[in-house]
Scaffold this motif. Sequence first.
Motif, short mmCIF file in Angstrom:
data_model
loop_
_atom_site.label_atom_id
_atom_site.label_comp_id
_atom_site.label_asym_id
_atom_site.label_seq_id
_atom_site.Cartn_x
_atom_site.Cartn_y
_atom_site.Cartn_z
N MET A 136 2.52 -0.33 10.25
CA MET A 136 2.03 -0.89 9.02
C MET A 136 2.76 -0.22 7.86
O MET A 136 3.01 0.98 7.88
N ASN A 137 3.10 -1.00 6.84
CA ASN A 137 3.70 -0.47 5.62
C ASN A 137 2.60 -0.20 4.60
O ASN A 137 1.88 -1.11 4.21
N VAL A 138 2.47 1.06 4.20
CA VAL A 138 1.39 1.49 3.31
C VAL A 138 1.98 2.08 2.04
O VAL A 138 2.90 2.89 2.11
N VAL A 139 1.44 1.68 0.89
CA VAL A 139 1.83 2.27 -0.39
C VAL A 139 0.66 3.12 -0.87
O VAL A 139 -0.49 2.68 -0.85
N VAL A 140 0.96 4.36 -1.28
CA VAL A 140 -0.09 5.27 -1.75
C VAL A 140 0.21 5.65 -3.20
O VAL A 140 1.26 6.21 -3.50
N PHE A 141 -0.74 5.32 -4.08
CA PHE A 141 -0.67 5.74 -5.48
C PHE A 141 -1.49 7.02 -5.63
O PHE A 141 -2.55 7.15 -5.04
N GLY A 196 6.03 -6.31 0.07
CA GLY A 196 6.15 -6.12 1.52
C GLY A 196 5.13 -5.17 2.12
O GLY A 196 5.14 -4.94 3.33
N ALA A 197 4.24 -4.62 1.30
CA ALA A 197 3.24 -3.68 1.81
C ALA A 197 2.12 -4.42 2.54
O ALA A 197 1.72 -5.51 2.15
N ASP A 198 1.63 -3.79 3.59
CA ASP A 198 0.47 -4.31 4.32
C ASP A 198 -0.82 -3.76 3.73
O ASP A 198 -1.87 -4.38 3.87
N ALA A 199 -0.73 -2.59 3.10
CA ALA A 199 -1.91 -1.96 2.51
C ALA A 199 -1.49 -1.16 1.29
O ALA A 199 -0.40 -0.59 1.25
N SER A 245 -0.14 -5.27 -7.93
CA SER A 245 -0.46 -5.40 -6.50
C SER A 245 -0.97 -6.80 -6.19
O SER A 245 -0.66 -7.36 -5.15
N GLN A 246 -1.74 -7.40 -7.08
CA GLN A 246 -2.25 -8.74 -6.83
C GLN A 246 -1.14 -9.78 -6.89
O GLN A 246 -1.20 -10.80 -6.21
N GLU A 247 -0.12 -9.51 -7.67
CA GLU A 247 1.00 -10.44 -7.79
C GLU A 247 1.63 -10.71 -6.42
O GLU A 247 2.07 -11.79 -6.13
N HIS A 248 1.64 -9.68 -5.57
CA HIS A 248 2.29 -9.82 -4.27
C HIS A 248 1.34 -10.10 -3.13
O HIS A 248 1.73 -10.66 -2.13
#
Length: 111
Positions: free
Chosen positions: A1-6, A63-66, A95-98
Amino acid sequence: MNVVVFGSTGSTGRLVVESALSAGHVVTAFVRDPKRMPLTHPNLRIVEGDAMDAASVASAVQGADAVICTLGMVPQAKEDLRSTPARCPGLLGGSQEHSGRHASRPGPTHR
């Protein structure tokens, strides 16, 4: 899974990044200052940006899954990020745009 962390350079964010990497995920750490990210890993991508900037956020989450937000109070700031929509419009808008899905974060238990 591709995860983005802010918020990945904070104490909670680092734990989230470490946990996701340990679980075998590909992690994008969205940071203001890349020098503050002490972690290195073949599945870790560090992206410099501003959570207030919708374009930067949109690029990072593509392209993020989460998307996980661990942004919190900055001790030296007069205000904090208790209200993500009010304080970080770029994060929610980008984030909602994608994804078209709602992004949220756990808030503090006290005010």
